[in-house]
Design a protein around this motif. Structure first.
Motif: not given
Length: 239
Positions: A91-100
């Motif tokens: 949550r609040g880390r969409t970029a990290d989620f996309v990177f995953m």
């Protein structure tokens, strides 16, 4: 009125989960309507490298077979666990989620070249389930009302269920393996003596996806109800 309600509910789904599940449903619908065929979507390194059909790097993650029990089963698990990850630990880390997503997809593509898999969407779903299960180890699960176990066993239970349905477990093993690699590099190794963070989200992804503020009234999907269905319900121990 019904349209507005459906539209509002749809737009409340986190952006990455919404985009991926929508792409999967639309791809399957296009195949069902015979607008495209699976032969245009499957993973084929020769066609990608020699004929420059680079879209196959993406489309092989979007098709889960014809509409039926297997498709619905995968869509439910994909939606639920993708959303709970995005609204929970990401949550609040969409970029990290996309990177995953990008990291997992790249690793699966590399491994897929050696195990001759043509569609990797199911493996990707298992990867999401694996990562969620390892980050929520105290959640108690119930599978079809028959089995009770803690969350980290969920990917293995799904693999056993897949085996009972007569499917190959190679897909499930690939998802578990890639999920474990990500979990180890992101959650385990950085906390070990002498360890460090090897996975770093590129700044361009942070510029594109991360927002500076969060909605204080945002109500995320609760992670203490992981399945939401008879085969995946659970409760957090000690709660």
């Amino acid at each position: 009125m019904a349209y507005q309600t459906i539209r509002q509910e749809y737009l409340q789904i986190p952006v990455v989960t919404r985009a991926y599940t929508t792409a999967c449903v639309l791809t399957t619908a296009a195949v069902q309507l015979e607008l495209i065929t699976p032969f245009q979507l499957y993973f084929n390194p020769d066609l990608i490298l020699r004929n420059y059909q680079v879209w196959r790097l993406i489309t092989n993650f979007l098709f889960f077979g014809p509409v039926g029990f297997n498709f619905l089963f995968n869509m439910i698990f994909l939606y639920r666990y993708c959303r709970m990850l995005e609204e929970g630990s990401f949550r609040g880390r969409t970029a990290d989620f996309v990177f995953m997503f990008l990291f997992g997809g790249l690793l699966m593509t590399i491994f897929g070249m050696f195990v001759s898999l043509v569609f990797l969407g199911q493996a990707f779903t298992i990867m999401l389930v694996y990562i969620w299960s390892r980050r929520n180890p105290n959640v108690r699960m119930n599978f079809f009302g028959l089995l009770n176990f803690q969350a980290p066993f969920l990917p293995w239970v799904l693999m056993g269920f897949s085996l009972l349905l007569g499917n190959s477990i190679i897909v499930d093993l690939l998802g578990i393996a890639v999920g474990h690699v990500y979990y180890f590099l992101e959650d385990v190794f950085p906390n070990q003596p002498g360890g460090g963070r090897w996975l770093r989200t590129p700044s361009i992804l942070k510029m594109l996806f991360d927002t500076p503020e969060e909605d204080a009234n945002y109500n995320p999907l609760p992670e203490d109800r992981p399945g939401g269905f008879a085969w995946g319900e659970g409760q957090r121990l000690g709660g």
